[in-house]
Every structure is written in C-alpha cells, then in structure tokens.
Design an enzyme around this catalytic site. Structure first.
Site: not given
Length: 490
Positions: A127, A179, A181, A297
């Site tokens: 908070n 890649k 990706k 990740h």
C-alpha cells in the site's frame, strides 16, 4: 452506580488517545530501537513530499506497511501493538542528493505468514507506494532473518547439482534464446535448437513471450525441441537441454504443460516473472517434486526496478526469487543491451550465489545476511552479448553463470551451428588463458586471445569480423550511491 458521560469520556481519554496523530508519535519511529535477530529489515529510499519531515515520512512508511491506518483505532487496545508495529529506527540522507533519504525499518517476524512471498510483499510493498506523504519510494534492500528464511524451500537444484548433472565445471555454461522469438513453426524452431546444441551450446531456450500462439502451439514446440535435444546429445556425447516455457493463463494450464514437458524427457522448464509470486512459488514446488530445473525470465521487472527513485531494486527481486525456489534468473550482463551498472550487477550476482552476504555499499548491499543453507541460484546473462566480449563477461560475471548468446549465435553469417561453435571456442580459449595466468581483462590482451583462437576457428573469425568490439555503453539509470562506476560516466 452508572458513570456519567463526562466520567466515561475522562477514563477513555486516560487510556486511549483518539484522532489523527503523527506516525512518529504513534510508535512507528524509535531511534533507540535494538534490531532483533528475528526482525525482517527493509531499507527504503524515501523522497518526502515538500514540507514533510523525513523522520515522519519514514514512520509513515513503517506504519502503513504494518499495523497503522490514517487515524487511531480503539481496536489497537486488543492487540500487542508495541510488538506488531513496524519501527523506523534510522534515517540517513542519500549521498549526492538533496531530497532523498534512506529509511531503515524493522518488522516483527510474526507479521508475515511462513513461506508466503505473497503475504510478505502484501505488507512491504502493498500500500505504501501510493502514499501521499512520499513523492517517491523505492525498496532498496531487505534482510530476511534465518528463522523466516527456513520457511521457504529455496532452489530445488541449485548451482552445484546442475553442474553435476551436466558434468561441466570451472567455466560459464553456454546458451542461446531462439530467435526470432515469435513466428517460427514448430519444425523450424526445433531445427534452431538442434543446430545450436550440436554447435557446442549447453542449452537453447524459449523467450519470455513464446507460449502457445496460432503460429506454433506449445505441444508442437515441445516435441520438436526434444527431438533436437536428443539428436544433438547423441551427436556430441554431451548432456543438452532446452528451456520450455510453461507460462500460461492459469495454473491448471501451467501444470498441464509442465507435466507434458517432463513426460517427453525435458529436464528444465521456464516461467516468467509476470506470472506473479504465488504462481512462481507453486511452479517451484512442482519443480522440486518432479526433479526439474526451473528457469525464471524476469519479464516485466524493469517496469518497477529500473528507476532510481521509485519502485523495487532488482536485488530485492533476486532475494525473493531465491527464496521462492527458482534455479535460474536473468540478472544482467554489464556489457549487453539491457540496463546494467557493473557494481549493481555484481551485487545482484552476489545475492544469488553467495551463502553469506556482508554489507557492501558500493554493490548496494546494506545488510549482513545468512542464506540459512538455501541453495544457490544460477544467474543468467542475456541480451545483446557476443563472443567478442568474452573477456569482459568472464571478468564481470565469473564462472557460475549461464551466458546466453541469442542474436550472437543465430545472427552468425554462416549459420546457427557456426555461431554456437564461435561462442564455445571463444569461451574455452578465454578460460584456458585465464587459468594460465593471462591478464585477460586487459583491453589489449583479451581481444588478442580471441584473435589467436580465431586463427584455428573460422566461425570465430567470422563472428569477430562481424561484431568487432560493439557494446551498448549508455549511462545507467540505476547506479551505485556510494561509488562511481564506468557506465555511469560514459
């Protein structure tokens, strides 16, 4: 005999002061407080609103992250208030600033549910970050006491056991992210995995946002990846793997994908930080129960970890994730394309790899802390790195790290396998030179070691010719407060 209204009011006033009272006067500030071994300690960087006293701001953070609300409540009398109030006990000005302060706050351990990162963070960051008394607030560091740490499982596998399974010691592990990706078919994806592993990498991996899209469903990807792993392992005689991303919309689906990954022979799965703390802990428990490695990740972390005056420092995320039980976490490269001050990155790596932390202000470590026998977490370096930086990577990051060359493998002009071979040869040449005593980090020596190795390795020569000494040297946003570092002054 009944008491008069005025008499009842007088007695109540003697026992209880109502209304709005400054937090510092309510017991949330105590400069004489003696920190207990069982206290959870937090260090906040506070930027008070104009006109707000730093001590009152610190007390307000302590109050709102523990037992307080905006006014005194009579039910305080029904609790052990003195015990459960968090206590700000020290406020220091931040070096080289005029409006920022370090506030040290102690929390009674019993305020937090055992083994629950969700409950811990609901108090510490729940908070207070929207509190009007502070213009900005950042959680810089925490000390988790031994007693509370022991309620968390920590990494199921850890660095030592992972190395035993791979039978690889004394050097970083090598990996790459597939890649592009997004957009590949399952068959082409599996081909990338095979080529990279056959060329010399230990791992390939899914990226953070490859889950189960129309162009390639998760089951298709898993099957083709395992085919590539098995063929590469047979061809090289080495243990290989590919991190399969099991992140999904629900935990039911996460478990479904994880179980399937295990059934077809995978030894490691990956999840994303954006799943949330409860989901991460749940996946970690599954990984421990099923003897699987769990890679995390850090997708999304820079939305709150990058800015220096507001959010959560990534070293705190590293501590939380080690507690949660992940085996790997992306932790920066120094020389890559992502944010990475050298001293800050070394601090992150220390948090993940050391068994005991000592105060190290240049690294941003503010508290001594024992990891209470929780296993070590393997840092992962990924994002804009290539083999021409190998001397820098080993110098900054050491041996216990996974170096992931995505574009630096798949972008090789001669193909994926050639890119993997270039990285493998560069790593082995640099480690050998280091072990023989070479001054490999010297900008004249390190590149020369690579050039000599390239005379016997065409793929390495091609990579060095292509990427040369390219680096992403920008001024870091998050830098050390107690020391100057090179990337802070580019």
């Amino acid at each position: 005999m009944s008491q008069s209204v005025s008499e009842r009011t007088r007695i109540k006033s003697d026992r209880y002061e109502s209304g709005v009272i400054p937090y510092a006067k309510m017991g949330y500030w105590d400069a004489s407080y003696t920190v207990q071994d069982t206290d959870v300690l937090a260090l906040f960087r506070i930027t008070p609103q104009p006109g707000v006293d730093p001590v009152e701001a610190a007390a307000a953070v302590a109050g709102e992250s523990s037992t307080a609300t905006w006014t005194v409540v009579w039910t305080d009398l029904l609790t052990a208030c003195e015990r459960y109030r968090a206590k700000a006990y020290r406020v220091d000005p931040v070096p080289n600033t005029t409006d920022q302060y370090f506030a040290f706050i102690a929390y009674e351990c019993d305020l937090f549910e055992e083994g629950s990162l969700a409950n811990l963070t609901a108090s510490i960051i729940g908070n207070v970050f929207g509190f009007k008394a502070v213009a900005a607030l950042r959680l810089e560091d925490m000390r988790i006491p031994y007693a509370y740490l022991k309620t968390f499982q920590g990494p199921a596998t850890g660095i030592v056991v992972e190395r035993e399974r791979l039978n690889k010691y004394g050097a970083p592990l090598l990996g790459a992210t597939v890649k592009p990706k997004l957009g590949l078919s399952g068959k082409n994806y599996g081909r990338v995995v095979y080529e990279g592993l056959k060329g010399g990498l230990d791992f390939l991996k899914d990226d953070e946002n490859i889950n189960s899209q129309p162009f390639m469903r998760w089951r298709e990807r898993f099957l083709y990846c395992l085919e590539g792993i098995n063929r590469a392992s047979a061809a090289t005689g080495e243990v290989k793997g590919s991190y399969l991303n099991i992140t999904a919309a629900t935990m039911e689906e996460v478990y479904k994908r994880a179980d399937y990954a295990k059934q077809i022979g995978s030894v490691i799965v990956i999840i994303d930080l954006v799943m949330g703390y409860t989901a991460i802990q749940s996946a970690a428990i599954w990984a421990r129960d099923n003897d699987m490695l769990l890679h995390l990740h850090r997708a999304g972390n820079s939305t709150y970890a990058r800015q220096k005056n507001h959010g959560i420092n990534f070293r705190v995320i590293c501590k939380w994730m080690r507690m949660s039980g992940v085996d790997h976490i992306h932790a920066g490269t120094v020389v890559g394309k992502l944010e990475g001050d050298p001293l800050m990155i070394k601090g992150f790596y220390d948090v993940l790899r050391l068994t005991t932390l000592d105060v190290n202000l240049p690294y941003g470590i503010f508290f001594d802390m024992s990891w209470a026998s929780l296993r070590k977490c393997m840092p992962v370096a990924s994002g804009g790195i290539h083999c021409g930086q190998m001397h820098q990577l080993i110098h900054y990051l050491g041996d216990d790290v996974v170096l992931q060359f995505g574009g630096g493998t798949i972008g090789h002009p001669d193909g994926i396998q050639a890119g993997a071979t270039a990285n493998r040869v560069a790593l082995e040449a640099m480690v050998l030179a280091r072990n023989e005593g070479a001054d490999y980090f010297n900008p004249q020596v390190g590149p020369q070691i690579l050039r000599e190795a390239a005379k016997k390795c065409g793929p390495l020569q091609t990579a060095l010719d292509l990427w040369k000494d390219i680096s992403f040297n920008y001024t870091s946003t998050d830098t050390a407060d107690f020391a100057e570092t090179p990337t802070a002054n580019v």
